[in-house]
Motif scaffolding. Structure first.
Motif, mmCIF file in Angstrom:
data_model
loop_
_atom_site.group_PDB
_atom_site.id
_atom_site.type_symbol
_atom_site.label_atom_id
_atom_site.label_comp_id
_atom_site.label_asym_id
_atom_site.label_seq_id
_atom_site.Cartn_x
_atom_site.Cartn_y
_atom_site.Cartn_z
ATOM 1 N N MET A 69 -5.803 5.457 -14.586
ATOM 2 C CA MET A 69 -5.780 5.476 -13.125
ATOM 3 C C MET A 69 -6.685 4.395 -12.532
ATOM 4 N N PRO A 70 -6.145 3.205 -12.252
ATOM 5 C CA PRO A 70 -6.935 2.190 -11.556
ATOM 6 C C PRO A 70 -7.039 2.518 -10.078
ATOM 7 N N PHE A 71 -8.096 2.033 -9.458
ATOM 8 C CA PHE A 71 -8.264 2.236 -8.020
ATOM 9 C C PHE A 71 -9.079 1.085 -7.457
ATOM 10 N N GLY A 72 -9.049 0.967 -6.134
ATOM 11 C CA GLY A 72 -9.775 -0.081 -5.432
ATOM 12 C C GLY A 72 -8.952 -0.589 -4.266
ATOM 13 N N ASP A 116 -5.870 -5.415 -2.149
ATOM 14 C CA ASP A 116 -5.897 -6.813 -2.581
ATOM 15 C C ASP A 116 -6.637 -6.994 -3.901
ATOM 16 N N LEU A 117 -7.547 -6.054 -4.229
ATOM 17 C CA LEU A 117 -8.288 -6.143 -5.486
ATOM 18 C C LEU A 117 -7.402 -5.841 -6.685
ATOM 19 N N VAL A 118 -6.445 -4.927 -6.528
ATOM 20 C CA VAL A 118 -5.644 -4.478 -7.669
ATOM 21 C C VAL A 118 -4.277 -5.158 -7.738
ATOM 22 N N ILE A 119 -4.057 -6.178 -6.926
ATOM 23 C CA ILE A 119 -2.782 -6.907 -6.973
ATOM 24 C C ILE A 119 -2.450 -7.398 -8.393
ATOM 25 N N PRO A 120 -3.400 -7.992 -9.157
ATOM 26 C CA PRO A 120 -3.054 -8.418 -10.525
ATOM 27 C C PRO A 120 -2.523 -7.266 -11.383
ATOM 28 N N TYR A 121 -3.127 -6.087 -11.233
ATOM 29 C CA TYR A 121 -2.661 -4.918 -11.980
ATOM 30 C C TYR A 121 -1.242 -4.539 -11.543
ATOM 31 N N LEU A 122 -0.998 -4.538 -10.245
ATOM 32 C CA LEU A 122 0.322 -4.169 -9.741
ATOM 33 C C LEU A 122 1.393 -5.154 -10.193
ATOM 34 N N ALA A 160 0.661 -5.897 -22.151
ATOM 35 C CA ALA A 160 1.227 -6.013 -20.803
ATOM 36 C C ALA A 160 1.328 -7.441 -20.280
ATOM 37 N N CYS A 161 1.062 -8.443 -21.103
ATOM 38 C CA CYS A 161 1.086 -9.829 -20.599
ATOM 39 C C CYS A 161 2.075 -10.683 -21.385
ATOM 40 N N LEU A 162 3.217 -10.101 -21.734
ATOM 41 C CA LEU A 162 4.158 -10.779 -22.630
ATOM 42 C C LEU A 162 4.598 -12.131 -22.083
ATOM 43 N N SER A 163 5.042 -12.165 -20.836
ATOM 44 C CA SER A 163 5.548 -13.423 -20.273
ATOM 45 C C SER A 163 4.464 -14.489 -20.244
ATOM 46 N N LYS A 164 3.258 -14.099 -19.813
ATOM 47 C CA LYS A 164 2.162 -15.057 -19.730
ATOM 48 C C LYS A 164 1.778 -15.574 -21.113
ATOM 49 N N ARG A 204 0.828 -1.220 0.000
ATOM 50 C CA ARG A 204 0.000 0.000 0.000
ATOM 51 C C ARG A 204 0.855 1.261 0.000
ATOM 52 N N ASN A 205 1.938 1.243 0.730
ATOM 53 C CA ASN A 205 2.750 2.446 0.889
ATOM 54 C C ASN A 205 3.891 2.540 -0.119
ATOM 55 N N THR A 206 3.967 1.604 -1.035
ATOM 56 C CA THR A 206 5.019 1.652 -2.060
ATOM 57 C C THR A 206 4.393 1.569 -3.455
ATOM 58 N N PHE A 207 4.240 0.372 -3.979
ATOM 59 C CA PHE A 207 3.761 0.191 -5.354
ATOM 60 C C PHE A 207 2.339 0.716 -5.539
ATOM 61 N N PHE A 208 1.484 0.497 -4.553
ATOM 62 C CA PHE A 208 0.093 0.941 -4.695
ATOM 63 C C PHE A 208 0.022 2.461 -4.823
ATOM 64 N N LYS A 209 0.738 3.188 -3.964
ATOM 65 C CA LYS A 209 0.714 4.651 -4.030
ATOM 66 C C LYS A 209 1.279 5.153 -5.356
ATOM 67 N N GLN A 210 2.229 4.403 -5.911
ATOM 68 C CA GLN A 210 2.853 4.835 -7.159
ATOM 69 C C GLN A 210 1.933 4.644 -8.358
ATOM 70 N N PHE A 211 1.237 3.504 -8.415
ATOM 71 C CA PHE A 211 0.535 3.118 -9.641
ATOM 72 C C PHE A 211 -0.984 3.202 -9.566
ATOM 73 N N CYS A 212 -1.546 3.448 -8.379
ATOM 74 C CA CYS A 212 -3.000 3.449 -8.233
ATOM 75 C C CYS A 212 -3.484 4.780 -7.661
ATOM 76 N N ALA A 213 -4.746 5.109 -7.980
ATOM 77 C CA ALA A 213 -5.302 6.423 -7.636
ATOM 78 C C ALA A 213 -5.935 6.460 -6.256
ATOM 79 N N GLY A 214 -6.098 5.315 -5.615
ATOM 80 C CA GLY A 214 -6.709 5.304 -4.291
ATOM 81 C C GLY A 214 -7.426 3.997 -4.036
#
Length: 442
Positions: A422-425, A428-434, A319-323, A94-104
């Motif tokens: 800007m994804p948000f939620g 735990d909901l946005v973990i796949p996006y992160l 965004a899913c090259l490896s998969k 929440r305090n690292t990747f989430f704050k960087q890539f998500c809107a809230g």
């Protein structure tokens, strides 16, 4: 052309359109000056120093492959079932990747973030970050989340929000979407196949599209599955109607290639129903890292023009090259993704040039979503060369929130409409996006 590469896969029925931008045009004037990414003081003048420092640390951490791989493993391990560990881990995220890539974490926080970037001259593409629903109950909950996103966006100034974003996997059970995709593939392969549930749509395949995910004739949808499919269409219809009432275009995201036919089917059937009077309210998404991307784009735009449906397209690299490569390898087939990054660059640039010419001719709308500086320079130069001005709402540039800010600000300074995705939620909901953002940045 934006580049000199030619596609050998374009069929004679859908030839590549003429492209007029040479590589030298990258330095063409834009709003009276070149696209300037060198004056960092000017670019970041609206960003607090503390936020810049936090972004620098987070992005450098995301570039450390062992750290990203460890985090990915943890999210998929049994450790997440231990409540204490889960709280600690999600708190760190929440305090690292989430704050960087998500809107809230909720709609109100996302709208406050949208208002902040509006003050910097950027707009928001708001995405309630749910995806991969497994049943109708979760789809209905997600529907409420998307509807509320539209309603909250209406409370903001008109210039703050450019698009609402939806993933079809959030409003249609994933297993059903896979079934629909397989049946559409079989119908394209076997012309005698009849799908009684199929609505009017635009082409979702080209002759270069890989049929690898269908080895034999799929079973037809059961009556229960047809009912579920109808419910999914109704959910998209409700979201679309809300967007029409709010005068907010709706972008439907692309996802993994094995379910993309079903996503395109939802997208294009909704576009036929709602895109009127040269006003695309429904936008589809083309992923340029797929080998058939250019062919499919040409076919979709050609078919839409023939029936008088204005089509909006968001163009991304993917965004899913490896998969994608892992699934193709597991099936023993060729990867649907281009073999080299240069092939992906060439495909993106050719598609961007094609879309810009359509916008200049008043025949569609485009969101050029790129973090690549050269693609941004060249597309901006071509847009100016075609006379597409800053007042033209049919062209938007876009980058992900928390990434490629220099390019966003440079395009803004060049006089273009620029949005941040800007994804948000809940975290735990946005973990796949992160996880996808971490995969990209490493």
């Amino acid at each position: 052309p934006l580049n000199s590469a030619a596609s050998s896969s374009v069929t004679s029925a859908h030839p590549s359109p003429p492209l007029h931008l040479t590589d030298n045009s990258a330095a063409a004037p834009i709003g009276g000056a070149t696209l300037n990414l060198d004056d960092v003081k000017q670019l970041y003048a609206t960003v607090p120093t503390g936020k810049l420092l936090r972004s620098a640390v987070t992005l450098h951490a995301a570039a450390m492959e062992p750290l990203v791989d460890l985090g990915t493993w943890v999210t998929r391990s049994g450790l997440m079932e231990i409540e204490v560990f889960r709280k600690i881990f999600l708190g760190v995220v929440r305090n690292t990747f989430f704050k960087q890539f998500c809107a809230g974490e909720d709609h109100q926080e996302a709208c406050r973030t949208a208002a902040k970037i509006c003050n910097s001259g950027l707009r928001a593409m708001l995405n309630y970050g749910s995806e991969h629903a497994v049943d109708n109950e979760s789809c209905d909950r997600n529907l409420e989340g998307f509807i509320r996103t539209v309603e909250e966006a209406r409370s903001l100034p008109e210039s703050a929000v450019s698009f609402i974003v939806v993933k079809v996997t959030a409003i249609c059970p994933l297993g059903l979407l896979q079934r629909v995709s397989d049946l559409l593939r079989w119908e394209y392969r076997e012309k005698s196949c009849h799908l009684p549930w199929k609505l009017n749509t635009l082409p979702v395949f080209s002759d270069s599209s890989p049929p690898c995910h269908v080895q034999k004739k799929p079973d037809p949808l059961t009556p229960e599955e047809e009912k579920e499919l109808h419910l999914a269409h109704q959910r998209l219809q409700k979201i679309s109607q809300k967007c029409i009432e709010a005068s907010l275009p709706l972008v439907i995201d692309a996802e993994e290639s094995w379910i993309q036919p079903g996503i395109d089917y939802f997208t294009y059937s909704a576009a036929i129903a709602h895109n009127k009077d040269n006003n695309p309210i429904i936008y589809g998404t083309i992923q340029a890292y797929l080998k058939d991307a250019k062919d499919r784009l040409f076919r979709v735009m050609d078919a839409a023009e023939k029936i008088g449906v204005p089509m909006g397209i968001k163009l991304v690299r993917g965004a899913c090259l490896s998969k994608e490569r892992q699934v193709a390898a597991s099936l023993g087939v060729e990867s649907p993704v281009h073999n080299t990054i240069d092939q992906t660059h060439n495909c993106f640039n050719d598609c961007a040039s094609f879309l810009l010419e359509k916008v200049a001719d008043g025949l569609g709308a485009a969101v050029l979503a790129t973090h690549n500086v050269e693609s941004g320079r060249k597309a901006a130069a071509l847009a100016r060369g075609l006379g597409i001005g800053s007042e033209n709402q049919k062209l938007q540039f876009a980058q992900l929130y928390g990434m490629a800010d220099a390019l966003s600000f440079a395009l803004r300074n060049g006089g273009f409409q620029v949005s941040k995705y800007m994804p948000f939620g809940p975290v735990d909901l946005v973990i796949p996006y992160l996880l996808r953002r971490a995969e990209e940045n490493k």
